[in-house]
Design a protein around this motif. Structure first.
Motif, PDB file in Angstrom:
ATOM      1  N   VAL A   1      -1.802   5.484   5.685  1.00  0.00           N
ATOM      2  CA  VAL A   1      -2.189   4.421   4.753  1.00  0.00           C
ATOM      3  C   VAL A   1      -3.203   4.982   3.755  1.00  0.00           C
ATOM      4  CG1 VAL A   1      -3.111   2.092   4.525  1.00  0.00           C
ATOM      5  CG2 VAL A   1      -1.805   2.732   6.578  1.00  0.00           C
ATOM      6  N   ARG A   2      -2.900   4.777   2.470  1.00  0.00           N
ATOM      7  CA  ARG A   2      -3.736   5.342   1.398  1.00  0.00           C
ATOM      8  C   ARG A   2      -5.018   4.523   1.205  1.00  0.00           C
ATOM      9  NH1 ARG A   2      -2.063   5.170  -5.005  1.00  0.00           N
ATOM     10  NH2 ARG A   2      -3.845   6.343  -5.757  1.00  0.00           N
ATOM     11  N   SER A   3      -6.010   5.139   0.655  1.00  0.00           N
ATOM     12  CA  SER A   3      -7.224   4.483   0.144  1.00  0.00           C
ATOM     13  C   SER A   3      -8.003   3.693   1.178  1.00  0.00           C
ATOM     14  CB  SER A   3      -6.881   3.502  -0.999  1.00  0.00           C
ATOM     15  OG  SER A   3      -6.422   4.200  -2.095  1.00  0.00           O
TER      16      SER A   3
ATOM     17  N   SER B   1       0.845  -1.190   0.000  1.00  0.00           N
ATOM     18  CA  SER B   1       0.000   0.000   0.000  1.00  0.00           C
ATOM     19  C   SER B   1       0.876   1.235   0.000  1.00  0.00           C
ATOM     20  CB  SER B   1      -0.878   0.027   1.242  1.00  0.00           C
ATOM     21  OG  SER B   1      -1.577   1.254   1.295  1.00  0.00           O
ATOM     22  N   ASP B   2       0.422   2.267  -0.678  1.00  0.00           N
ATOM     23  CA  ASP B   2       1.079   3.556  -0.505  1.00  0.00           C
ATOM     24  C   ASP B   2       0.885   3.996   0.939  1.00  0.00           C
ATOM     25  OD1 ASP B   2       2.285   4.404  -2.986  1.00  0.00           O
ATOM     26  OD2 ASP B   2       0.274   4.315  -3.830  1.00  0.00           O
ATOM     27  N   ALA B   3       1.899   4.648   1.454  1.00  0.00           N
ATOM     28  CA  ALA B   3       1.820   5.050   2.859  1.00  0.00           C
ATOM     29  C   ALA B   3       2.847   6.146   3.120  1.00  0.00           C
ATOM     30  CB  ALA B   3       2.073   3.848   3.767  1.00  0.00           C
TER      31      ALA B   3
ATOM     32  N   SER C   1      12.831   4.923  -9.924  1.00  0.00           N
ATOM     33  CA  SER C   1      11.904   5.982 -10.351  1.00  0.00           C
ATOM     34  C   SER C   1      11.573   5.890 -11.837  1.00  0.00           C
ATOM     35  CB  SER C   1      12.515   7.345 -10.022  1.00  0.00           C
ATOM     36  OG  SER C   1      13.785   7.459 -10.641  1.00  0.00           O
ATOM     37  N   TYR C   2      10.673   6.758 -12.266  1.00  0.00           N
ATOM     38  CA  TYR C   2      10.189   6.747 -13.650  1.00  0.00           C
ATOM     39  C   TYR C   2      11.203   7.305 -14.658  1.00  0.00           C
ATOM     40  CZ  TYR C   2       5.324   5.921 -12.177  1.00  0.00           C
ATOM     41  OH  TYR C   2       4.168   5.384 -11.694  1.00  0.00           O
ATOM     42  N   ASN C   3      11.959   8.316 -14.219  1.00  0.00           N
ATOM     43  CA  ASN C   3      12.771   9.101 -15.153  1.00  0.00           C
ATOM     44  C   ASN C   3      14.013   8.365 -15.639  1.00  0.00           C
ATOM     45  OD1 ASN C   3      13.211   9.575 -12.194  1.00  0.00           O
ATOM     46  ND2 ASN C   3      15.150  10.294 -12.976  1.00  0.00           N
TER      47      ASN C   3
ATOM     48  N   SER D   1      10.087  -1.682  -9.424  1.00  0.00           N
ATOM     49  CA  SER D   1       9.927  -0.500 -10.278  1.00  0.00           C
ATOM     50  C   SER D   1       8.778   0.352  -9.756  1.00  0.00           C
ATOM     51  CB  SER D   1       9.631  -0.914 -11.720  1.00  0.00           C
ATOM     52  OG  SER D   1       8.359  -1.513 -11.821  1.00  0.00           O
ATOM     53  N   ASP D   2       8.882   1.661  -9.974  1.00  0.00           N
ATOM     54  CA  ASP D   2       7.702   2.487  -9.745  1.00  0.00           C
ATOM     55  C   ASP D   2       6.628   2.004 -10.721  1.00  0.00           C
ATOM     56  OD1 ASP D   2       5.845   4.333  -8.949  1.00  0.00           O
ATOM     57  OD2 ASP D   2       7.180   6.070  -9.114  1.00  0.00           O
ATOM     58  N   TRP D   3       5.400   2.353 -10.451  1.00  0.00           N
ATOM     59  CA  TRP D   3       4.248   1.743 -11.136  1.00  0.00           C
ATOM     60  C   TRP D   3       4.259   2.008 -12.649  1.00  0.00           C
ATOM     61  CZ3 TRP D   3       5.048  -0.181  -6.981  1.00  0.00           C
ATOM     62  CH2 TRP D   3       4.141  -0.958  -6.279  1.00  0.00           C
TER      63      TRP D   3
ATOM     64  N   SER E   1       0.477  18.154  -5.397  1.00  0.00           N
ATOM     65  CA  SER E   1       0.147  16.745  -5.583  1.00  0.00           C
ATOM     66  C   SER E   1       1.119  16.090  -6.550  1.00  0.00           C
ATOM     67  CB  SER E   1      -1.267  16.650  -6.173  1.00  0.00           C
ATOM     68  OG  SER E   1      -1.524  15.339  -6.624  1.00  0.00           O
ATOM     69  N   GLU E   2       1.237  14.784  -6.409  1.00  0.00           N
ATOM     70  CA  GLU E   2       1.913  13.975  -7.421  1.00  0.00           C
ATOM     71  C   GLU E   2       1.265  14.234  -8.786  1.00  0.00           C
ATOM     72  OE1 GLU E   2       1.745   9.808  -6.572  1.00  0.00           O
ATOM     73  OE2 GLU E   2       2.231   9.265  -8.625  1.00  0.00           O
ATOM     74  N   GLY E   3       2.055  14.088  -9.844  1.00  0.00           N
ATOM     75  CA  GLY E   3       1.503  14.199 -11.188  1.00  0.00           C
ATOM     76  C   GLY E   3       1.429  15.622 -11.695  1.00  0.00           C
TER      77      GLY E   3
ATOM     78  N   GLY F   1       5.810  19.038  -7.425  1.00  0.00           N
ATOM     79  CA  GLY F   1       4.525  18.834  -6.751  1.00  0.00           C
ATOM     80  C   GLY F   1       4.558  17.794  -5.650  1.00  0.00           C
ATOM     81  N   ARG F   2       5.669  17.086  -5.495  1.00  0.00           N
ATOM     82  CA  ARG F   2       5.753  16.108  -4.407  1.00  0.00           C
ATOM     83  C   ARG F   2       6.673  16.575  -3.282  1.00  0.00           C
ATOM     84  NH1 ARG F   2       5.599   9.999  -6.935  1.00  0.00           N
ATOM     85  NH2 ARG F   2       4.486   9.604  -5.002  1.00  0.00           N
ATOM     86  N   THR F   3       7.022  17.848  -3.251  1.00  0.00           N
ATOM     87  CA  THR F   3       7.931  18.339  -2.216  1.00  0.00           C
ATOM     88  C   THR F   3       7.412  18.002  -0.820  1.00  0.00           C
ATOM     89  OG1 THR F   3       8.621  20.099  -3.713  1.00  0.00           O
ATOM     90  CG2 THR F   3       9.119  20.428  -1.391  1.00  0.00           C
TER      91      THR F   3
ATOM     92  N   ILE G   1      12.247   2.657   0.217  1.00  0.00           N
ATOM     93  CA  ILE G   1      12.797   4.009   0.056  1.00  0.00           C
ATOM     94  C   ILE G   1      12.633   4.357  -1.422  1.00  0.00           C
ATOM     95  CG2 ILE G   1      15.174   3.156  -0.245  1.00  0.00           C
ATOM     96  CD1 ILE G   1      16.158   5.605   1.338  1.00  0.00           C
ATOM     97  N   LYS G   2      12.205   5.568  -1.749  1.00  0.00           N
ATOM     98  CA  LYS G   2      11.882   5.896  -3.135  1.00  0.00           C
ATOM     99  C   LYS G   2      12.091   7.395  -3.374  1.00  0.00           C
ATOM    100  CE  LYS G   2       6.907   6.789  -2.510  1.00  0.00           C
ATOM    101  NZ  LYS G   2       5.540   6.262  -2.670  1.00  0.00           N
ATOM    102  N   HIS G   3      12.076   7.916  -4.568  1.00  0.00           N
ATOM    103  CA  HIS G   3      12.041   7.278  -5.868  1.00  0.00           C
ATOM    104  C   HIS G   3      13.448   7.401  -6.387  1.00  0.00           C
ATOM    105  CE1 HIS G   3       8.054   9.043  -5.005  1.00  0.00           C
ATOM    106  NE2 HIS G   3       7.573   7.939  -5.532  1.00  0.00           N
ATOM    107  N   TYR G   4      14.099   6.269  -6.505  1.00  0.00           N
ATOM    108  CA  TYR G   4      15.522   6.175  -6.783  1.00  0.00           C
ATOM    109  C   TYR G   4      15.758   6.233  -8.283  1.00  0.00           C
ATOM    110  CZ  TYR G   4      20.231   4.294  -6.497  1.00  0.00           C
ATOM    111  OH  TYR G   4      21.574   4.110  -6.587  1.00  0.00           O
TER     112      TYR G   4
HETATM  113  C1  BGC Z   1       4.096   6.777  -7.561  1.00  0.00           C
HETATM  114  C2  BGC Z   1       4.658   5.968  -6.418  1.00  0.00           C
HETATM  115  C3  BGC Z   1       3.574   5.091  -5.857  1.00  0.00           C
HETATM  116  C4  BGC Z   1       3.009   4.221  -6.956  1.00  0.00           C
HETATM  117  C5  BGC Z   1       1.884   3.314  -6.497  1.00  0.00           C
HETATM  118  C6  BGC Z   1       3.392   5.922  -8.569  1.00  0.00           C
HETATM  119  O1  BGC Z   1       2.708   6.710  -9.493  1.00  0.00           O
HETATM  120  O2  BGC Z   1       5.146   7.507  -8.164  1.00  0.00           O
HETATM  121  O3  BGC Z   1       5.159   6.824  -5.423  1.00  0.00           O
HETATM  122  O4  BGC Z   1       4.078   4.319  -4.803  1.00  0.00           O
HETATM  123  O5  BGC Z   1       2.481   5.047  -7.980  1.00  0.00           O
HETATM  124  O6  BGC Z   1       0.751   4.026  -6.223  1.00  0.00           O
END
Ligand code: BGC
Length: 747
Positions: free
Chosen positions: A112-114, A106-108, A253-255, A285-287, A483-485, A173-175, A206-209
């Protein structure tokens, strides 16, 4: 049970198994793991030995199955029927035949998310950046522990928290999800957070590497940076986090970094994290961040999430064809299994339980109290004295009902839903501003019960100023949501809030500004109000924490983990480079094929290199609004008697005195200037201590400096090196105010 009943029961079970095999859908149900038994359950063996014993028994298909996830709840491939938790964001099936459980993720980030979607409650801690502002490793541990406790109670055994990307680009946006701009502060705190989470037998991450320091085009951007600059900045935070916190997992990470996607980047995954940091866990991997099979596997990616595009059929075919060796496959499987043993998820299977919301509120409140930063306090406007207040104006930022939280995958659901939801608006949604039902208005009224406390929305600055004029004191709330994104278009407060603050402060000389934000904000009105309080995203019990600081039952002690610049023109990059249109809205616009292949790259060069945060402003001689490490208190502290002793670890000792009339906690900061031949920015943080002092009390503070923190990363020898020469050690309460100085020579 009689023999005939037993026979009937056995038949019924056999029939059920047959039905399960025959009816489509049933076969997708979760295979119940057998109770773990076998030689690998001998706890006197090491996690590595135990993992190897399991691997000996595994078939090729079973090995492949642990290398990938099986989808996301949004695909409907994960349902409560095939997943024991509340349906997080990823699930890896484990080895049911051998009693090895699945990994339920779970994201956390700050809770805890969702949970809301599952009718459950989670505590929202203050944003990670608020915890960083406490500079308090013990608080970081409690932060992680609460997350671990609540994850476990909801049936998860892995956290996807632990974000530690440095604030190289404050408009990111994730600062709010990260721990500031200094690698030693951020790394130390993330290590403690991970330790806390893993103490509850939950796999920590630990993320996002690595170097995912902007959200714009994060799936395609190619970051160019020198190895030295990367190792001394963003990667140092990960190095400390891995070495001190021992996370079981690293999320790449994605990049792209220097040409290769992070999740297939051999330098990042094998040379740096696995070999140099001696990371023994697994890389996931990140998602959607996996882009290949052979290349990613050889580079060191152990696990594809959330699906199985590259690490299922394609992976099996590669093993069968010999383009991936059995040894390479086993190495990835080993890392995943050994991490499960090391984190305790096999010896201490998760048990669903009831979250204790009251305990969570208390942890959240205390962390926020330690992280609030008092930025300005003219003529001791704060703390407020209730007896002197007949009327209080509370203005802006929905401060009648709630406080804002950070969005994206970090989002925690508020109890009762969004505090500003309109009737009929149900669940919280992605990239929607979510306000927690912690009301500053009510908390202020509770501390000043005899005062008349009036609220104005702040939508019309003239009306707000008119109310403020009638009050003894005006408290204006302003917020910056992120926010993320997405990245922030600028560091200015949105929604005309600069004008609102200016108008209220003009109408009432006793105006207090309270900020709810993740990134630094610019303050064209900074001279106008009497006091400014940085409250960040304040978490589930934010209003009480804030009121405790405003009314003085808590003496503020937080210090800024990020520099607040005067203006965006002072940042290393005037704007955030945007991607070509195809990847602008990161997932939406890309087809699955483009996604898998990797979106076309665009370039961002971190030519500021080592100069991240205060190191940039120092080196470039740019005055700032509020410096890194800055924060006021209701008392004052005096620094004296510095002595610095060279040795294996340089020892710094000094006297800290609380020169005022209130107890407090001072974060005493130690910086070093390296010899000129090191070619470093003017100074760097090398240690600190948060010291509790009663009124008038004096303590000797001793801080040992890790030699790595005084070293530079030498690219030629691909390692850390201490440059011989003269060092200056500086001590004080803020990066711009370091009254104690001593020179030492190190060889
Ligand atoms: C985010 C991650 C997150 C993953 C799962 C990705 O978009 O960058 O931080 O853990 O989604 O929700």
């Amino acid at each position: 049970m009689k023999r005939s009943q037993l026979r009937a029961a056995i038949c019924a079970c056999a029939l059920l198994s047959f039905v399960q095999l025959a009816i489509p859908g049933f076969s997708q149900r979760r295979q119940q793991p057998v109770k773990p038994s076998g030689p690998w359950m001998d706890t006197s063996l090491s996690p590595d030995q135990r993992a190897d014993l399991v691997i000996k028994e595994m078939t090729l298909d079973e090995k492949i199955a642990v290398l990938h996830g099986v989808g996301m709840p949004t695909d409907d491939s994960l349902t409560p029927e095939n997943m024991p938790s509340n349906r997080g964001v990823g699930y890896e099936v484990g080895v049911p035949r051998l009693g090895i459980p699945g990994i339920d993720m779970s994201d956390a980030a700050y809770g805890v998310r969702s949970s809301g979607a599952n009718g459950r409650y989670s505590t929202a801690l203050p944003a990670n950046v608020a915890a960083a502002a406490s500079w308090d490793p013990d608080a970081a541990y409690e932060y992680g522990k609460l997350i671990g406790t609540e994850l476990r109670a909801q049936g998860y055994n892995m956290s996807l928290g632990g974000g530690v990307n440095l604030t190289r680009e404050p408009r990111n946006g994730r600062t709010f999800e990260y721990l500031g701009e200094d690698p030693i502060l951020a790394g130390t705190l993330v290590a403690k957070l991970i330790e806390g989470t893993q103490s509850k037998h939950v796999i920590g991450d630990i993320k996002h590497y690595a170097l995912n320091d902007q959200e714009s085009g994060r799936n395609s951007v190619n970051i160019t940076i020198s190895h030295r600059a990367a190792r001394e900045s963003d990667l140092l935070a990960f190095e400390i986090g891995v070495e001190q916190g021992h996370p079981a997992a690293v999320m790449c990470s994605y990049n792209r970094v220097n040409g290769d996607f992070a999740c297939e980047n051999k330098w990042l995954l094998t040379d740096v994290v696995k070999k140099d940091f001696q990371f023994s866990g697994f890389v996931l991997s990140d998602w959607g961040g996996t882009h290949s099979t052979e290349k990613a596997s050889a580079a060191g990616l152990d696990n594809e999430e959330p699906g199985r595009i590259f690490y299922e059929a394609k992976y099996k075919a590669a093993v069968e064809a010999g383009t991936i060796s059995q040894a390479e496959l086993d190495e990835h499987v080993h890392r995943i299994l050994r991490s499960m043993f090391a984190a305790g998820v096999i010896d201490y299977p998760r048990q669903r339980g009831v979250v204790d919301p009251l305990a969570g509120l208390e942890v959240a409140r205390k962390i926020e109290e330690g992280g609030i930063v008092l930025l300005k306090n003219k003529a001791a406007t704060l703390p407020l004295v209730p007896l002197r207040l007949h009327t209080i104006a509370v203005v802006g930022a929905h401060s009648d009902v709630g406080m804002i939280s950070g969005g994206g995958s970090a989002q925690v659901d508020p109890p009762g839903g969004n505090a500003i939801a309109k009737p009929g608006e149900g669940a919280t949604r992605w990239q929607q501003e979510i306000w927690f039902p912690t009301s500053p208005l009510k908390a202020i009224q509770a501390r000043a019960p005899k005062a008349s406390v009036k609220y104005d929305s702040g939508d019309d600055p003239t009306a707000a100023a008119a109310l403020a004029k009638t009050a003894d004191v005006a408290v204006v709330f302003a917020y910056q949501w992120e926010s993320e994104g997405m990245d922030l278009p600028s560091l200015s407060l949105a929604h005309n809030q600069d004008a609102l603050i200016a108008a209220v402060a003009k109408a009432n000389p006793h105006t207090i500004v309270v900020l709810e934000n993740g990134s630094p904000v610019t303050m064209p009105w900074v001279d106008a109000p009497a006091a400014i309080v940085e409250a960040w995203y304040a978490g589930s019990d934010g209003a009480n924490a804030l009121a405790n600081v405003l009314f003085g039952s808590v003496n503020p002690s937080g210090k800024l983990p990020n520099t607040f610049p005067k203006s965006e023109v002072d940042l290393p990059h005037s704007t955030i480079t945007q991607p070509p249109p195809v990847s602008r809205h990161f997932d939406g616009a890309a087809t699955p094929e483009q996604w898998a292949k990797g979106l076309p790259p665009f370039e961002v060069t971190y030519d500021e290199g080592l100069k991240v945060g205060y190191k940039w402003y120092d080196a470039e001689n740019k005055p700032v609004l509020f410096p890194f490490g800055y924060g006021l208190s209701y008392t004052t502290y005096r620094y004296s008697g510095l002595s610095v002793t060279p040795g294996d670890k340089v020892k710094v000792s000094f006297t800290l005195t609380n020169a005022g009339a209130r107890a407090g906690a001072e974060i005493a900061e130690v910086y070093a200037a390296l010899p000129a031949t090191a070619e470093e920015p003017p100074k760097r943080l090398v240690g600190w201590s948060k010291v509790q002092l009663k009124a008038g009390e004096k303590k000797t503070v001793e801080i040992e400096i890790d030699p790595k923190y005084l070293s530079i990363f030498d690219e030629a020898k691909d390692g850390w090196t201490l440059v011989p020469g003269d060092y200056t050690i500086m001590v004080g309460g803020s990066s711009d105010k370091l009254p104690l100085k001593a020179a030492i020579n190190l060889k």
